[in-house]
Design a protein around this motif. Structure first.
Motif, PDB file in Angstrom:
ATOM      1  N   MET B 153       3.277  -3.733   6.894  1.00 47.53           N
ATOM      2  CA  MET B 153       4.357  -4.099   5.658  1.00 47.53           C
ATOM      3  C   MET B 153       5.316  -5.212   6.094  1.00 47.53           C
ATOM      4  SD  MET B 153       6.536  -1.109   3.801  1.00 47.53           S
ATOM      5  CE  MET B 153       7.961  -1.339   3.159  1.00 47.53           C
ATOM      6  N   ALA B 154       5.829  -5.005   7.361  1.00 43.97           N
ATOM      7  CA  ALA B 154       6.855  -6.003   7.629  1.00 43.97           C
ATOM      8  C   ALA B 154       6.287  -7.464   7.952  1.00 43.97           C
ATOM      9  CB  ALA B 154       7.261  -5.513   9.148  1.00 43.97           C
ATOM     10  N   MET B 155       5.107  -7.663   7.992  1.00 41.65           N
ATOM     11  CA  MET B 155       4.415  -8.876   8.347  1.00 41.65           C
ATOM     12  C   MET B 155       4.318  -9.550   7.007  1.00 41.65           C
ATOM     13  SD  MET B 155       3.748  -9.639  11.603  1.00 41.65           S
ATOM     14  CE  MET B 155       2.346 -11.058  11.324  1.00 41.65           C
ATOM     15  N   LEU B 156       3.906  -8.650   6.144  1.00 46.23           N
ATOM     16  CA  LEU B 156       3.592  -9.545   4.743  1.00 46.23           C
ATOM     17  C   LEU B 156       4.645  -9.611   3.740  1.00 46.23           C
ATOM     18  CD1 LEU B 156       0.120  -7.379   4.355  1.00 46.23           C
ATOM     19  CD2 LEU B 156       0.613 -10.039   4.738  1.00 46.23           C
ATOM     20  N   GLU B 157       5.888  -8.793   4.173  1.00 51.55           N
ATOM     21  CA  GLU B 157       7.096  -8.889   3.324  1.00 51.55           C
ATOM     22  C   GLU B 157       6.765  -8.795   1.651  1.00 51.55           C
ATOM     23  OE1 GLU B 157       8.781 -12.554   4.399  1.00 51.55           O
ATOM     24  OE2 GLU B 157       9.751 -11.427   6.208  1.00 51.55           O
ATOM     25  N   PRO B 158       6.227  -7.561   1.447  1.00 51.45           N
ATOM     26  CA  PRO B 158       5.806  -7.264   0.074  1.00 51.45           C
ATOM     27  C   PRO B 158       6.944  -7.283  -1.102  1.00 51.45           C
ATOM     28  CG  PRO B 158       5.624  -5.460   1.181  1.00 51.45           C
ATOM     29  CD  PRO B 158       5.914  -6.431   2.177  1.00 51.45           C
ATOM     30  N   CYS B 159       6.899  -7.387  -2.288  1.00 52.83           N
ATOM     31  CA  CYS B 159       7.714  -7.028  -3.198  1.00 52.83           C
ATOM     32  C   CYS B 159       7.869  -5.597  -3.654  1.00 52.83           C
ATOM     33  CB  CYS B 159       7.739  -7.989  -4.683  1.00 52.83           C
ATOM     34  SG  CYS B 159       7.423  -9.609  -4.278  1.00 52.83           S
ATOM     35  N   LEU B 160       6.753  -5.092  -3.746  1.00 50.61           N
ATOM     36  CA  LEU B 160       6.627  -3.658  -4.058  1.00 50.61           C
ATOM     37  C   LEU B 160       5.640  -2.948  -3.056  1.00 50.61           C
ATOM     38  CD1 LEU B 160       7.158  -1.390  -5.944  1.00 50.61           C
ATOM     39  CD2 LEU B 160       5.325  -1.970  -7.326  1.00 50.61           C
ATOM     40  N   SER B 161       6.209  -1.994  -2.379  1.00 55.45           N
ATOM     41  CA  SER B 161       5.552  -1.205  -1.199  1.00 55.45           C
ATOM     42  C   SER B 161       5.219   0.151  -1.776  1.00 55.45           C
ATOM     43  CB  SER B 161       6.311  -1.156  -0.003  1.00 55.45           C
ATOM     44  OG  SER B 161       6.457  -2.507   0.512  1.00 55.45           O
ATOM     45  N   ILE B 162       4.172   0.436  -1.742  1.00 53.10           N
ATOM     46  CA  ILE B 162       3.830   1.948  -2.148  1.00 53.10           C
ATOM     47  C   ILE B 162       3.387   2.729  -0.629  1.00 53.10           C
ATOM     48  CG2 ILE B 162       2.425   3.559  -3.370  1.00 53.10           C
ATOM     49  CD1 ILE B 162       1.599   0.971  -5.102  1.00 53.10           C
ATOM     50  N   LEU B 163       4.009   3.809  -0.347  1.00 54.21           N
ATOM     51  CA  LEU B 163       3.900   4.620   0.792  1.00 54.21           C
ATOM     52  C   LEU B 163       3.360   5.784   0.429  1.00 54.21           C
ATOM     53  CD1 LEU B 163       7.476   3.984   2.511  1.00 54.21           C
ATOM     54  CD2 LEU B 163       5.520   2.368   2.573  1.00 54.21           C
ATOM     55  N   ASP B 164       1.935   5.833   0.555  1.00 53.88           N
ATOM     56  CA  ASP B 164       1.243   7.015   0.041  1.00 53.88           C
ATOM     57  C   ASP B 164       1.194   8.026   1.289  1.00 53.88           C
ATOM     58  OD1 ASP B 164      -0.262   8.758  -1.169  1.00 53.88           O
ATOM     59  OD2 ASP B 164      -2.194   7.264  -1.715  1.00 53.88           O
ATOM     60  N   GLU B 165       2.017   9.070   1.121  1.00 56.79           N
ATOM     61  CA  GLU B 165       1.915  10.046   2.144  1.00 56.79           C
ATOM     62  C   GLU B 165       2.218   9.549   3.643  1.00 56.79           C
ATOM     63  OE1 GLU B 165       0.500  13.712   1.250  1.00 56.79           O
ATOM     64  OE2 GLU B 165       0.264  13.387  -1.162  1.00 56.79           O
TER      65      GLU B 165
END
Lengths: 217, 253
Positions: B153-165
């Motif tokens: 996630m840090a590498m890809l720098e997304p606009c929207l992150s979903i953290l599934d469980e």
């Protein structure tokens, strides 16, 4: 059929890259202490090609070693049959076969692996592994390992499997932004990795890698 | 939005709007549709959207392939990260980062730039260098896998992150490291959806909104105190309340 005779202690490395003619059909006899390594690459782009590979090898001298490494990506309507026949006639021989195929489109592949250990070929070490991946619903792969072990003090193993690309791995890679074609390439490069590393020649390895990528594009 | 798997409807009319800089928690009992929501948003082919639409930064998300959604800035931290033997983390990450850069019209990173980026981001989630040099998730412990998700996630720098469980299978130390990583990555321009069963994770990643998902619908929406209330009453108690605060989030159907 081409004939080859390895004399005592001789080392020979065969690289077979064209399977559409009889250059891929060999009868090879190995004398004592000889080491034969064969690399087979079925990476032809001709979608209508049919080919037959025959590797008929007999160890007639002790402490001979036979290594067959192969990989292939069959595409279009290709039909390719690979037949290996490794015979341990004398004690203390070694052989290892590792063959991996990915079959695309409507291609048909076949692997028949015969491994014979004669009654007095004690202390033979013989292995055979064939792994295949089907990349489309119409692709087929026929695998037929045939082991005939008549000596009792030997180390022999074999394994054969045919499966599909891991869909969950594919989706995982897509979720990171990797396109399907590239994701498949990465997965199949991983699949072929252990065969490629047996080459030990980075330049050839790179060339084969490029051809793998072309076949998958 | 409605969605089904193998003909069975799982999501039965979800309305949700997520703004930049916001953190939303989605809580709910097993089978409520929490993971279906993340699967549908990321384009998992096993699920079919039967009704509705999803607009992601002005674009029709559902028309995009999974990889294009990712390149547009959508990221899923998988509940069960997949092991990919033979594909090195480095090669995997470089391919992903450069695919996104190409999508944005940027040049691929040089080997040197890429390794520098890897080093910097690895430190953020305290990911061991040894793990970064191995095959993707292969032989990683549960905690290492989750940490590796946040690293990606840090590498890809997304606009929207979903953290599934993301909290499942984590001990308290690993949970803290993962949550701190997520918090460090949070900016005014990106947003996070935290899917979780338990209040515990929300002590570390504090949400602006909490939504309760039950039987394929959002039955209640509130602030972070809703998660605490839930802790006391359980899901059964909440289902009786009307969705009084639905206007806190706009509808996007």
């Amino acid at each position: 059929m081409q004939e080859l005779h390895l004399i005592q202690g001789e080392h020979k490395h065969l690289v077979i890259e064209h399977v559409a003619d009889d250059s891929a059909q060999w009868h090879i006899v190995q004398e004592a202490g000889s080491v034969l390594t064969i690399h087979l690459f079925c990476l032809d782009s001709d979608a209508a090609m049919t080919g037959s590979v025959v590797l008929d090898i007999e160890q007639t001298g002790e402490h001979a070693e036979t290594y067959i490494y192969g990989l292939g990506i069959l595409t279009g309507k290709q039909q390719i049959e690979v037949r290996t026949h490794v015979r341990h006639s004398v004690p203390n021989g070694k052989s290892n076969q590792l063959l991996k195929f990915a079959v695309k489109d409507e291609a048909k592949g076949s692997f028949v692996g015969e491994l014979v250990v004669d009654p007095h070929a004690q202390h033979a070490e013989a292995m055979q592994t064939n792994r295949n991946v089907l990349l489309s619903p119409k692709a087929t792969m026929h695998t037929q390992p045939q082991l005939e072990i008549y000596a009792d003090d030997v180390k022999c193993s074999h394994g054969a499997s045919t499966g599909q690309i891991d869909e969950s791995a594919l989706f995982y890679m897509q979720q990171r932004g990797i396109g399907v074609v590239e994701a498949r390439q990465l997965l199949l490069t991983a699949f072929f990795h252990d065969v490629l590393t047996t080459l030990g020649e980075p330049i050839v390895e790179e060339r084969i890698q490029r051809r793998i990528a072309q076949q998958l594009a | 939005m409605h969605a089904s798997i193998a003909g069975k409807e799982i999501l039965k009319g979800i309305n949700l709007q997520i703004g930049a800089g916001e953190t939303h928690a989605i809580m709910g009992p097993n089978g409520a549709g929490k993971s279906t929501l993340s699967a549908v948003l990321t384009g998992n082919p096993a699920y079919t959207v039967t009704e509705g639409e999803v607009i992601f930064r002005g674009k029709d998300l559902l028309q995009m392939s999974p990889e294009v959604r990712a390149r547009e800035g959508l990221f899923l931290s998988f509940q069960y990260p997949v092991e990919i033997p033979g594909v090195s983390m480095t090669n995997f990450m470089r391919t992903a980062v450069n695919a996104k850069r190409e999508h944005q019209g940027l040049q691929p990173l040089s080997a040197g730039e890429f390794l520098k980026l890897m080093r910097a981001k690895r430190a953020l989630v305290e990911l061991d260098n040894k793990l970064a040099s191995r095959s993707v998730n292969e032989g990683f412990s549960g905690g290492e896998k989750k940490r590796n998700e946040i690293f990606q996630m840090a590498m890809l720098e997304p606009c929207l992150s979903i953290l599934d469980e993301t909290d499942s299978g984590l001990d308290i130390d690993a949970l803290r490291i993962v949550a701190e990583g997520v918090n460090k990555l949070h900016t005014a321009d990106n947003a996070t959806i935290v899917i979780t069963h338990y209040q515990r994770l929300l002590d570390y990643i504090v949400p602006d909104y909490v939504h309760i998902l039950a039987d394929g619908q959002i039955v209640r929406t509130g602030g972070k105190e809703l998660a605490l209330e839930l802790e006391q009453t359980g899901y059964a108690g909440l289902a009786e309340h009307p969705n009084t605060s639905a206007n806190m989030v706009g509808t996007a159907q």
